[in-house]
Write a protein that holds these residues in place. Structure first.
Motif, PDB file in Angstrom:
ATOM      1  N   GLN A  40       0.852  -1.228   0.061  1.00  0.00           N
ATOM      2  CA  GLN A  40       0.031   0.053   0.031  1.00  0.00           C
ATOM      3  C   GLN A  40       0.888   1.034   0.040  1.00  0.00           C
ATOM      4  N   VAL A  43       2.583   1.681  -3.642  1.00  0.00           N
ATOM      5  CA  VAL A  43       1.565   2.385  -4.466  1.00  0.00           C
ATOM      6  C   VAL A  43       1.084   3.595  -4.124  1.00  0.00           C
ATOM      7  N   ILE A  54      -0.151  -2.064 -11.199  1.00  0.00           N
ATOM      8  CA  ILE A  54      -0.897  -2.120  -9.753  1.00  0.00           C
ATOM      9  C   ILE A  54      -1.657  -3.488  -9.444  1.00  0.00           C
ATOM     10  N   GLY A  55      -2.513  -3.734 -10.568  1.00  0.00           N
ATOM     11  CA  GLY A  55      -3.376  -5.115 -10.155  1.00  0.00           C
ATOM     12  C   GLY A  55      -2.620  -6.041 -10.183  1.00  0.00           C
ATOM     13  N   ALA A  58      -0.834  -6.316  -6.594  1.00  0.00           N
ATOM     14  CA  ALA A  58      -1.594  -6.508  -5.726  1.00  0.00           C
ATOM     15  C   ALA A  58      -2.099  -8.093  -5.776  1.00  0.00           C
ATOM     16  N   LEU A  81      -6.387  -3.948   0.140  1.00  0.00           N
ATOM     17  CA  LEU A  81      -5.726  -3.619  -1.294  1.00  0.00           C
ATOM     18  C   LEU A  81      -6.527  -2.799  -2.191  1.00  0.00           C
ATOM     19  N   ARG A  82      -7.643  -3.292  -2.215  1.00  0.00           N
ATOM     20  CA  ARG A  82      -8.714  -2.568  -3.070  1.00  0.00           C
ATOM     21  C   ARG A  82      -8.902  -1.347  -2.898  1.00  0.00           C
ATOM     22  N   ARG A  85      -6.073   2.308  -4.476  1.00  0.00           N
ATOM     23  CA  ARG A  85      -6.205   3.346  -5.629  1.00  0.00           C
ATOM     24  C   ARG A  85      -7.531   2.917  -6.069  1.00  0.00           C
ATOM     25  N   ASN A  90      -7.981  -1.948 -13.170  1.00  0.00           N
ATOM     26  CA  ASN A  90      -7.427  -3.424 -13.373  1.00  0.00           C
ATOM     27  C   ASN A  90      -7.112  -4.029 -11.848  1.00  0.00           C
ATOM     28  N   LEU A  91      -6.902  -2.931 -10.833  1.00  0.00           N
ATOM     29  CA  LEU A  91      -6.690  -3.368  -9.447  1.00  0.00           C
ATOM     30  C   LEU A  91      -8.064  -4.454  -9.061  1.00  0.00           C
ATOM     31  N   CYS A  94      -8.052  -7.853 -10.871  1.00  0.00           N
ATOM     32  CA  CYS A  94      -7.173  -8.740 -10.365  1.00  0.00           C
ATOM     33  C   CYS A  94      -7.518  -9.303  -9.286  1.00  0.00           C
ATOM     34  N   ASP A 225      -6.826   4.464 -17.240  1.00  0.00           N
ATOM     35  CA  ASP A 225      -6.954   3.725 -15.791  1.00  0.00           C
ATOM     36  C   ASP A 225      -8.584   2.859 -15.719  1.00  0.00           C
TER      37      ASP A 225
END
Length: 336
Positions: A40, A43, A54-55, A58, A81-82, A85, A90-91, A94, A225
């Motif tokens: 975290q 990022v 990033i995804g 993570a 984590l989600r 950002r 994409n985060l 994933c 993004d």
């Protein structure tokens, strides 16, 4: 030796290492992720950046966590984590993929993270090939932020298209927006252009209008993004400005991104959450070179990380699955 490696990630069975992008181009420093909090922090300070990267990072962070703490609350870890950002879809893609494996155990999460890494490599190459098809010998291309191998597991998105075009023998001249306030263009894209052997010039963001007015830009290629169901998209702040200028000067404007960046559940750009960042980023600059402030330390600042570009200003969406117009994006034709 790492089990997998990209330009910015080294994947080990028990750990993740990343190339600290805040220290480029002055230094190539590899750092280790040993906790959720470490990911975290990396990022948030953009040491790890780029929506695909990033995804992926993570996913491996969560997979390592699951292996180390088999009895922990994996969902709570994923939620943490989600939330780091909120703009980059994409985060979410994933983490959704790994959450679907929770019932199968930690080994299943690890296998899924590895598959996501290989998938991103393939997506990058596919979209880069399609983007390169749009370029012609001698084209002068304007970019924004950084969309190369540093931001993905593969060759990149928009810069990936330039790299593939270069490999085909096309001669390009790339104008690199410095990309205020954190200078990802000046620090990272200029570095990648030199590494790829592509002719380039670095410009201040505010110079793009004069450049287009002088007829020196043939195409603009940027990343994304999050792309909405109607084609609106969020990208590094300053992208919307380029799209308006391109529309006025009749310069083709392309978005290059994987299908995983399209959020069909997000109807329009008005629904995209936009992260507000620390005002210190605008009051001065900091990096491997040191720190300097040029504004009063208490100056109020508005510092959105992203802006939203309306679909009406986009010439085409270049995805791994094809090149689409707004109508095709709206019909979901981009889906593999």
């Amino acid at each position: 030796m790492p089990q997998l490696q990209s330009r910015s990630l080294r994947i080990h069975a028990d750990a993740l290492e990343y190339l600290d992008q805040t220290r480029l181009p002055q230094a190539e420093s590899w750092e280790r992720i040993d906790s959720l909090a470490a990911w975290q922090a990396a990022v948030k300070r953009l040491a790890i950046r780029g929506a695909p990267l990033i995804g992926l990072s993570a996913a491996f962070t969560l997979a390592h966590y699951a292996k180390a703490y088999p009895d922990a609350d994996w969902q709570a870890a994923s939620d943490a984590l989600r939330a780091t950002r909120p703009t980059a879809v994409n985060l979410m893609y994933c983490l959704d993929a790994l959450e679907a494996c929770f019932d199968a155990g930690a080994d299943a999460l690890w296998a899924r993270a590895l598959a996501l890494f290989e998938e991103d490599r393939a997506l990058c190459l596919a979209m880069a090939e399609r983007g390169a098809d749009l370029l012609r010998d001698g084209d002068r291309v304007l970019t924004h932020c950084n969309t190369g191998a540093l931001a993905t597991a593969g060759v990149g998105t928009a810069i990936g298209a330039l790299a593939v075009a270069k490999s085909r023998g096309l001669k390009l001249h790339v104008y690199v927006d410095e990309t205020r306030p954190l200078l990802q263009g000046g620090r990272l894209t200029a570095w990648e252009m030199a590494d790829l052997g592509i002719d380039y010039q670095l410009i201040c963001d505010s110079m793009a209008a004069s450049l287009m007015a002088a007829g020196k830009v043939d195409k603009i290629m940027v990343g994304a993004d999050r792309i909405c169901a109607n084609g609106d998209f969020a990208n590094k702040v300053g992208t919307y400005m380029l799209a308006v200028l391109a529309h006025y000067h009749q310069v083709p404007f392309y978005v290059v991104a994987p299908y995983t960046t399209v959020d069909a559940a997000c109807a329009t750009g008005a629904e995209i959450p936009i992260e507000q960042r620390d005002g210190a980023e605008v009051r001065g600059v900091a990096g491997a070179f040191g720190e300097v402030n040029w504004a009063p330390t208490d100056a109020p600042v508005w510092n959105p990380a992203f802006d939203v570009t309306p679909a009406a200003l986009v010439t085409g969406w270049v995805l791994d699955t094809g090149v689409f117009d707004a109508a095709a994006i709206g019909r979901g034709e981009h889906c593999p």
